[in-house]
Design a protein around this motif. Structure first.
Motif, PDB file in Angstrom:
ATOM      1  N   GLY A 256      -5.320  32.447  35.214  1.00 39.13           N
ATOM      2  CA  GLY A 256      -5.008  31.023  35.208  1.00 39.13           C
ATOM      3  C   GLY A 256      -3.868  30.720  34.262  1.00 39.13           C
ATOM      4  O   GLY A 256      -2.955  29.952  34.583  1.00 39.13           O
ATOM      5  N   TYR A 293       0.141  20.136  43.232  1.00 37.20           N
ATOM      6  CA  TYR A 293       0.077  21.286  42.331  1.00 37.20           C
ATOM      7  C   TYR A 293      -1.264  21.313  41.598  1.00 37.20           C
ATOM      8  O   TYR A 293      -1.892  22.362  41.467  1.00 37.20           O
ATOM      9  CB  TYR A 293       1.229  21.187  41.337  1.00 37.20           C
ATOM     10  CG  TYR A 293       1.421  22.414  40.474  1.00 37.20           C
ATOM     11  CD1 TYR A 293       2.170  23.481  40.936  1.00 37.20           C
ATOM     12  CD2 TYR A 293       0.864  22.497  39.206  1.00 37.20           C
ATOM     13  CE1 TYR A 293       2.364  24.604  40.159  1.00 37.20           C
ATOM     14  CE2 TYR A 293       1.052  23.616  38.423  1.00 37.20           C
ATOM     15  CZ  TYR A 293       1.800  24.664  38.900  1.00 37.20           C
ATOM     16  OH  TYR A 293       1.987  25.767  38.124  1.00 37.20           O
ATOM     17  N   LEU A 294      -1.684  20.128  41.148  1.00 44.36           N
ATOM     18  CA  LEU A 294      -2.969  20.015  40.451  1.00 44.36           C
ATOM     19  C   LEU A 294      -4.103  20.498  41.346  1.00 44.36           C
ATOM     20  O   LEU A 294      -4.951  21.296  40.953  1.00 44.36           O
ATOM     21  CB  LEU A 294      -3.195  18.558  40.034  1.00 44.36           C
ATOM     22  CG  LEU A 294      -4.502  18.241  39.350  1.00 44.36           C
ATOM     23  CD1 LEU A 294      -4.547  18.861  37.985  1.00 44.36           C
ATOM     24  CD2 LEU A 294      -4.714  16.741  39.251  1.00 44.36           C
ATOM     25  N   ALA A 297      -3.743  24.288  41.965  1.00 40.48           N
ATOM     26  CA  ALA A 297      -4.078  25.049  40.757  1.00 40.48           C
ATOM     27  C   ALA A 297      -5.582  24.997  40.531  1.00 40.48           C
ATOM     28  O   ALA A 297      -6.208  26.004  40.204  1.00 40.48           O
ATOM     29  CB  ALA A 297      -3.330  24.488  39.557  1.00 40.48           C
ATOM     30  N   GLY A 298      -6.177  23.805  40.734  1.00 37.91           N
ATOM     31  CA  GLY A 298      -7.623  23.662  40.556  1.00 37.91           C
ATOM     32  C   GLY A 298      -8.380  24.602  41.476  1.00 37.91           C
ATOM     33  O   GLY A 298      -9.265  25.341  41.044  1.00 37.91           O
ATOM     34  N   PHE A 301      -7.893  28.202  40.269  1.00 43.21           N
ATOM     35  CA  PHE A 301      -8.662  28.552  39.070  1.00 43.21           C
ATOM     36  C   PHE A 301     -10.139  28.707  39.398  1.00 43.21           C
ATOM     37  O   PHE A 301     -10.804  29.619  38.909  1.00 43.21           O
ATOM     38  CB  PHE A 301      -8.479  27.496  37.979  1.00 43.21           C
ATOM     39  CG  PHE A 301      -7.087  27.430  37.464  1.00 43.21           C
ATOM     40  CD1 PHE A 301      -6.273  28.554  37.487  1.00 43.21           C
ATOM     41  CD2 PHE A 301      -6.567  26.257  36.959  1.00 43.21           C
ATOM     42  CE1 PHE A 301      -4.984  28.507  37.012  1.00 43.21           C
ATOM     43  CE2 PHE A 301      -5.275  26.198  36.486  1.00 43.21           C
ATOM     44  CZ  PHE A 301      -4.476  27.319  36.511  1.00 43.21           C
ATOM     45  N   VAL A 302     -10.651  27.785  40.215  1.00 40.14           N
ATOM     46  CA  VAL A 302     -12.062  27.870  40.577  1.00 40.14           C
ATOM     47  C   VAL A 302     -12.326  29.172  41.326  1.00 40.14           C
ATOM     48  O   VAL A 302     -13.308  29.879  41.063  1.00 40.14           O
ATOM     49  CB  VAL A 302     -12.471  26.640  41.417  1.00 40.14           C
ATOM     50  CG1 VAL A 302     -13.811  26.860  42.065  1.00 40.14           C
ATOM     51  CG2 VAL A 302     -12.521  25.406  40.531  1.00 40.14           C
TER      52      VAL A 302
END
Lengths: 330, 314
Positions: A256, A293-294, A297-298, A301-302
């Motif tokens: 991440g 992007y958020l 990315a979320g 990462f998850v």
């Protein structure tokens, strides 16, 4: 195992939904999308039409569900600054970032494991102290400084590698462009990948060292020594196998951070990847790109956390026994 | 009654406590820690006295001399001793700029850290002490934020600031916004650490006793629990100070941090970066070295405290 995987996946869903909620709130409420899309001059009728088309007159939860639905179908809105669909922009930038991250991971992991092992086995050796110092530098120094120092040394002074760009790229298939097949592309990826990999490498070296020192104190190592096992098989078979477990987990969770550091690295080297897209969106307040992007990315990462969890569970048999698992996790 | 009478013994007691302090004794053990402490002291002194020490005020345009622009450091062929570390494109003395920049970086790092602890410590205390529904909600929020690396959160908040505020407001508020972005990006770590320590303290007898005699909840949290979980928080804060400084430098380097009118080390490195390829390396290298030594010193000191106090990182 399957039950465990299922329950972990269930736990991940709320996180994704919350991240989606924030991404949606950004998308819908920060700035006025109607004003941005129509410009300053428009009639009330035009405005009404667009509001209806975008569904902005619907209640909050309807908009949210629609947003999630659209995201699931790969529709991420239209970038304010580029005027093109965000999904298309991201798809165009993704190969560059993925290539950079993979090469960086190779640069990081291959030297890190033997270096960490060596510095743990021979703690008083001068080389070990050197390794430790350099790894402290790598962990502390800001990523962009490492990049600048590399440019200064290898581009400005020696002229071996280019200081910016991706070199010549080749189209592979419909969606992928690669720089790994051309000479200039290969030369261009060296410095950015070293920069991005340096943080990872220092991190893995330090962790590896700590874990091996801990493993060396365990009873089973003392027993193996007492049995008269040769040092080489002691380290390679018994110590490493046990010390690598937490290293794998932590390195996986660090992925991440690679995404975050790629923003910096790509800016230093003007590498045309996702990070550069994101930073230009931050500069230009390009909300659709930022929220996409958020969201992305979320999800990433998850997914990483989930797979690291599952991998750990699969590698470490102790975790499969409930009461033992609880004690070994702490 | 004079003040000095009551002050005397108290001061002595402080001194003996200081001498027995675990933290202080760790200096003697490690030369690296001593060196780091000396470096940090140097940076602190610089932060206080920089305006009186600098050879040139970098913000005062009248003191700049364009004919002196792009001078290399003094020991090089073209250098002058008037500008020991060289000058930038406008004839600004790099040494003075670095001294002011280090001051700005340290100040903003501390401010962001203060904000993070102001948010994180009370939340952690309340979550750990009350438990139940509130605890799980707060920790869920923290966990969700922790899925993202803090620097991404800070960048995102920075971008939102640009979208929400009007241009003129955004420019004047930018320094505050940077503090806000970094502070908010760091609070969950504090909250998690404080909550974990609070959970341990909560069950101890002295808290039970305090509750029995009817001490209020806020008083228990502030006066009984907080002092007893102080040392891990301090070490943790030290580690995060270096993170906050790097985060500010990174934002400024990416061009979304402090404005050029208030240059931090990161801003200096960014402006110097444009000259790097044409061979004027001193403009970005010296601020970079200052930044790296500050951050390394803080990390090294925090490391030795951590070893000494046997705290595992949060």
């Amino acid at each position: 195992m399957l039950a465990f995987a299922f329950s972990r996946a269930l736990q991940a869903i709320p996180v994704v939904l919350v991240v989606g909620l924030i991404a949606f709130a950004l998308f819908a409420y920060v700035g006025d999308p109607v004003l941005i899309m129509l410009g300053q001059e428009h009639t009330e009728a035009q405005r009404k039409l667009l509001v209806e088309q975008l569904g902005l007159d619907q209640p909050f939860y309807v908009q949210y569900v629609r947003y999630i639905w659209a995201v699931l179908h790969g529709q991420l809105g239209i970038s304010y600054s580029f005027g093109r669909p965000v999904a298309q922009l991201i798809a165009g930038r993704l190969p560059a970032t993925l290539e950079l991250a993979s090469v960086a991971a190779v640069f990081a992991v291959i030297p890190a494991i033997p270096l960490g092992l060596f510095s743990a086995i021979r703690p008083r050796n001068l080389l070990s102290r050197g390794i430790l110092l350099v790894s402290l530098l790598g962990v502390s120094a800001p990523t962009f400084m490492i990049g600048l120092l590399l440019i200064l040394g290898f581009s400005v002074a020696l002229g071996w590698f280019p200081s910016f760009g991706r070199g010549q790229v080749v189209q592979v298939g419909r969606w992928w462009t690669t720089g790994l097949l051309t000479g200039s592309g290969l030369r261009a990826i060296v410095l950015p990948a070293l920069t991005l990999g340096s943080v990872q490498m220092s991190f893995i070296v330090r962790l590896m060292r700590a874990e091996i020192i801990r493993a060396l104190q365990a009873d089973y190592i003392r027993f193996a020594r007492a049995r008269g096992l040769p040092e080489r098989s002691l380290y390679c078979v018994h110590v490493c196998r046990n010390a690598l477990l937490p290293v794998v987990t932590a390195a996986g969770l660090q992925l991440g951070n690679v995404l975050a550091f790629s923003v910096v690295t790509e800016t230093v080297f003007q590498w045309p990847g996702l990070g550069l897209l994101f930073i230009s969106a931050v500069r230009g307040a390009d909300i659709p790109v930022m929220s996409a992007y958020l969201m992305l990315a979320g999800l990433g990462f998850v997914a990483i956390n989930l797979s690291v969890d599952l991998a750990y569970h699969a590698i470490d048999p102790r975790l499969r026994i409930p009461h033992l698992g609880a004690s070994s996790e702490s | 009654m004079t003040i000095s009478k009551t002050d005397g013994p108290r001061q002595l007691a402080w001194l003996t406590r200081l001498k027995r302090s675990v933290l202080l004794s760790s200096f003697g053990a490690s030369p690296a820690a001593m060196l780091s402490a000396a470096l940090i002291t140097l940076f602190l002194l610089n932060a206080i006295f920089a305006p009186f020490l600098v050879p040139q005020d970098p913000s005062d345009l009248r003191s700049l001399n364009l004919t002196d622009s792009l001078k290399p450091p003094a020991w090089m062929a073209d250098g002058v001793w008037g500008y020991p570390l060289g000058t930038d494109g406008q004839g600004r003395d790099i040494l003075s700029a670095v001294m002011y920049g280090a001051r700005t970086s340290l100040g903003f790092g501390l401010a962001a850290l203060a904000l993070a602890s102001l948010l994180g410590i009370p939340i952690g205390l309340i979550a750990g002490y009350t438990g139940g529904f509130l605890d799980s909600v707060l920790m869920r929020v923290a966990d969700t934020q922790l899925t993202f690396p803090p620097i991404l959160i800070a960048l995102l908040l920075d971008g939102i600031g640009r979208a929400v505020l009007s241009r003129s407001m955004q420019q004047s508020l930018q320094p505050l916004w940077v503090v806000l972005a970094i502070g908010v990006s760091l609070w969950p770590q504090f909250a998690r650490l404080v909550r974990a320590s609070t959970l341990v303290e909560r069950g101890k007898d002295y808290i039970l006793a305090a509750r029995l005699v009817g001490v209020s909840r806020s008083r228990i949290l502030a006066l009984h629990i907080l002092p007893n979980i102080g040392s891990p928080i301090l070490v943790f804060a030290a580690i995060n100070l270096s993170f906050a400084i790097v985060a500010e430098a990174t934002l400024s380097f990416l061009g979304v941090g402090l404005p050029p009118t208030e240059p931090s080390l990161g801003t200096l490195i960014m402006t110097g970066n444009d000259f790097l390829l044409s061979g004027e390396w001193w403009m970005s290298l010296f601020p970079g070295l200052a930044l790296m030594s500050l951050v390394m010193a803080i990390n090294c000191l925090a490391d030795s405290f951590q070893d000494r106090l046997h705290i595992s990182p949060g």
